[in-house]
Write a protein that holds these residues in place. Structure first.
Motif, PDB file in Angstrom:
ATOM      1  N   ALA A  42       0.596  -0.976   0.485  1.00  0.00           N
ATOM      2  CA  ALA A  42      -0.077  -0.204   0.305  1.00  0.00           C
ATOM      3  C   ALA A  42       0.548   1.441   0.362  1.00  0.00           C
ATOM      4  O   ALA A  42       0.361   2.277  -0.695  1.00  0.00           O
ATOM      5  N   GLU A  43       2.199   1.192   1.227  1.00  0.00           N
ATOM      6  CA  GLU A  43       2.680   2.629   0.819  1.00  0.00           C
ATOM      7  C   GLU A  43       3.537   2.324  -0.856  1.00  0.00           C
ATOM      8  O   GLU A  43       3.655   3.714  -1.135  1.00  0.00           O
ATOM      9  N   SER A  44       4.260   1.732  -0.695  1.00  0.00           N
ATOM     10  CA  SER A  44       4.905   1.623  -2.587  1.00  0.00           C
ATOM     11  C   SER A  44       3.899   1.859  -3.935  1.00  0.00           C
ATOM     12  O   SER A  44       4.433   3.293  -4.549  1.00  0.00           O
ATOM     13  N   LEU A  45       2.374   1.596  -3.712  1.00  0.00           N
ATOM     14  CA  LEU A  45       1.275   2.284  -4.366  1.00  0.00           C
ATOM     15  C   LEU A  45       1.430   3.376  -4.310  1.00  0.00           C
ATOM     16  O   LEU A  45       0.849   4.613  -4.885  1.00  0.00           O
ATOM     17  N   HIS A  46       1.032   3.960  -2.722  1.00  0.00           N
ATOM     18  CA  HIS A  46       0.738   5.648  -2.332  1.00  0.00           C
ATOM     19  C   HIS A  46       1.830   6.377  -2.791  1.00  0.00           C
ATOM     20  O   HIS A  46       1.862   7.544  -3.582  1.00  0.00           O
ATOM     21  N   GLU A  47       3.153   5.749  -2.546  1.00  0.00           N
ATOM     22  CA  GLU A  47       3.946   6.845  -3.614  1.00  0.00           C
ATOM     23  C   GLU A  47       3.929   6.576  -4.657  1.00  0.00           C
ATOM     24  O   GLU A  47       4.385   7.664  -5.557  1.00  0.00           O
ATOM     25  N   ALA A  48       3.663   5.898  -5.476  1.00  0.00           N
ATOM     26  CA  ALA A  48       3.746   6.024  -7.301  1.00  0.00           C
ATOM     27  C   ALA A  48       2.446   7.122  -7.060  1.00  0.00           C
ATOM     28  O   ALA A  48       2.572   7.342  -8.200  1.00  0.00           O
ATOM     29  N   VAL A  49       1.096   6.759  -6.795  1.00  0.00           N
ATOM     30  CA  VAL A  49      -0.013   7.543  -7.432  1.00  0.00           C
ATOM     31  C   VAL A  49       0.109   9.501  -7.032  1.00  0.00           C
ATOM     32  O   VAL A  49      -0.065  10.037  -7.432  1.00  0.00           O
ATOM     33  N   LEU A  50       0.882   9.746  -6.288  1.00  0.00           N
ATOM     34  CA  LEU A  50       1.600  10.825  -5.286  1.00  0.00           C
ATOM     35  C   LEU A  50       2.484  11.361  -6.465  1.00  0.00           C
ATOM     36  O   LEU A  50       2.337  12.603  -7.193  1.00  0.00           O
ATOM     37  N   GLY A  51       3.396  10.248  -7.349  1.00  0.00           N
ATOM     38  CA  GLY A  51       4.557  10.729  -8.243  1.00  0.00           C
ATOM     39  C   GLY A  51       3.766  11.468  -9.124  1.00  0.00           C
ATOM     40  O   GLY A  51       4.187  11.548 -10.559  1.00  0.00           O
ATOM     41  N   THR A  78       0.715 -12.462   2.520  1.00  0.00           N
ATOM     42  CA  THR A  78       1.742 -11.768   3.569  1.00  0.00           C
ATOM     43  C   THR A  78       2.662 -12.816   3.723  1.00  0.00           C
ATOM     44  O   THR A  78       3.235 -13.779   3.531  1.00  0.00           O
ATOM     45  N   VAL A  79       4.120 -12.047   4.049  1.00  0.00           N
ATOM     46  CA  VAL A  79       5.188 -11.998   4.158  1.00  0.00           C
ATOM     47  C   VAL A  79       6.006 -11.921   5.377  1.00  0.00           C
ATOM     48  O   VAL A  79       6.342 -13.573   5.819  1.00  0.00           O
ATOM     49  N   ASP A  80       4.677 -11.893   6.154  1.00  0.00           N
ATOM     50  CA  ASP A  80       5.325 -11.690   7.814  1.00  0.00           C
ATOM     51  C   ASP A  80       4.271 -11.051   8.499  1.00  0.00           C
ATOM     52  O   ASP A  80       3.444 -10.615   7.707  1.00  0.00           O
ATOM     53  N   GLY A  81       4.000 -10.762   9.860  1.00  0.00           N
ATOM     54  CA  GLY A  81       3.149 -10.626  10.099  1.00  0.00           C
ATOM     55  C   GLY A  81       2.710  -8.957  10.034  1.00  0.00           C
ATOM     56  O   GLY A  81       1.620  -8.580  10.091  1.00  0.00           O
ATOM     57  N   ASN A  82       3.584  -8.046   9.150  1.00  0.00           N
ATOM     58  CA  ASN A  82       3.684  -6.591   9.552  1.00  0.00           C
ATOM     59  C   ASN A  82       3.594  -6.378   7.903  1.00  0.00           C
ATOM     60  O   ASN A  82       3.618  -4.845   7.834  1.00  0.00           O
ATOM     61  N   ARG A  83       3.696  -7.425   7.176  1.00  0.00           N
ATOM     62  CA  ARG A  83       3.723  -6.555   6.196  1.00  0.00           C
ATOM     63  C   ARG A  83       2.703  -7.540   4.931  1.00  0.00           C
ATOM     64  O   ARG A  83       3.684  -8.624   4.409  1.00  0.00           O
ATOM     65  N   SER A  84       2.142  -6.971   4.173  1.00  0.00           N
ATOM     66  CA  SER A  84       1.751  -7.386   2.934  1.00  0.00           C
ATOM     67  C   SER A  84       1.698  -7.412   1.647  1.00  0.00           C
ATOM     68  O   SER A  84       2.252  -5.621   1.537  1.00  0.00           O
ATOM     69  N   TYR A  85       1.775  -7.837   0.795  1.00  0.00           N
ATOM     70  CA  TYR A  85       1.935  -7.133  -0.562  1.00  0.00           C
ATOM     71  C   TYR A  85       0.683  -7.665  -1.928  1.00  0.00           C
ATOM     72  O   TYR A  85      -0.464  -8.305  -1.387  1.00  0.00           O
ATOM     73  N   PHE A  86       0.146  -6.865  -2.395  1.00  0.00           N
ATOM     74  CA  PHE A  86      -0.968  -6.809  -3.649  1.00  0.00           C
ATOM     75  C   PHE A  86      -0.418  -7.227  -4.488  1.00  0.00           C
ATOM     76  O   PHE A  86       0.589  -6.979  -5.289  1.00  0.00           O
ATOM     77  N   ASP A  87      -1.013  -8.710  -5.175  1.00  0.00           N
ATOM     78  CA  ASP A  87      -0.502  -8.655  -6.553  1.00  0.00           C
ATOM     79  C   ASP A  87      -1.379  -9.102  -7.500  1.00  0.00           C
ATOM     80  O   ASP A  87      -3.049  -9.348  -7.309  1.00  0.00           O
ATOM     81  N   THR A  88      -1.511  -8.508  -8.503  1.00  0.00           N
ATOM     82  CA  THR A  88      -2.304  -8.263  -9.920  1.00  0.00           C
ATOM     83  C   THR A  88      -2.703 -10.087 -10.809  1.00  0.00           C
ATOM     84  O   THR A  88      -3.037  -9.321 -10.849  1.00  0.00           O
ATOM     85  N   ARG A  89      -1.837 -10.653  -9.890  1.00  0.00           N
ATOM     86  CA  ARG A  89      -1.911 -12.367 -10.632  1.00  0.00           C
ATOM     87  C   ARG A  89      -2.652 -12.934  -9.882  1.00  0.00           C
ATOM     88  O   ARG A  89      -2.446 -13.013  -8.496  1.00  0.00           O
ATOM     89  N   VAL A  90      -3.817 -13.343 -10.056  1.00  0.00           N
ATOM     90  CA  VAL A  90      -4.787 -13.968  -8.784  1.00  0.00           C
ATOM     91  C   VAL A  90      -5.061 -15.553  -8.979  1.00  0.00           C
ATOM     92  O   VAL A  90      -4.864 -16.059  -8.267  1.00  0.00           O
TER      93      VAL A  90
END
Length: 139
Positions: A42-51, A78-90
């Motif tokens: 979410a953070e990387s996408l937020h940074e990209a959209v602000l860009g 989810t790769v650990d308890g506090n980090r999630s990635y979102f994948d467009t490949r379902v």
């Protein structure tokens, strides 16, 4: 946003019958606008959209990613308890998580073999098996 990216984004949202709001289109364009699969936080996408100059809050990014997942357009990894990635490949596929740089990449599914799973408790069924292979640089 190019006309092609806009068309892909509108089509992608239309698959799930999601209303193409300004924020959804801005995020969808970054996610699928070039036709490539993405793994984002979410953070990387937020940074990209602000860009791009679009004004979208981090809370809106989180809520929109959840809506995309709920609609079946993305999956959360989810790769650990506090980090999630979102994948467009379902489709079902394994992932490599690169610990040194914190990125997620698709792993070749054809090379993965799961021969059996443990018996599940009565009244339950396996919904999904997530495979994340954690990699670290050789020291």
């Amino acid at each position: 946003m190019t006309p092609e990216a806009l068309e892909r984004s509108q089509s992608w949202l239309g698959q799930a019958e999601l209303r193409p709001t300004r924020q959804r289109l801005a995020l969808a364009s970054l996610l699928v606008g070039d036709g490539q699969d993405r793994h984002v936080t979410a953070e990387s996408l937020h940074e990209a959209v602000l860009g791009t100059g679009d004004k979208v809050s981090l809370a809106t990014v989180y809520n929109t990613l959840r809506a995309f997942c709920d609609a079946g357009l993305m999956q959360e990894v989810t790769v650990d308890g506090n980090r999630s990635y979102f994948d467009t490949r379902v489709d079902d596929h394994p992932h490599f998580y690169l610990e040194g740089c914190g990125s997620l990449k698709d792993a070749p599914a054809a090379e993965l073999q799961i021969k059996s799973l443990p018996d599940v408790p009565e009244g339950y069924e396996v919904a999904k098996v997530d495979v994340v292979i954690r990699l670290r640089p050789i020291e």
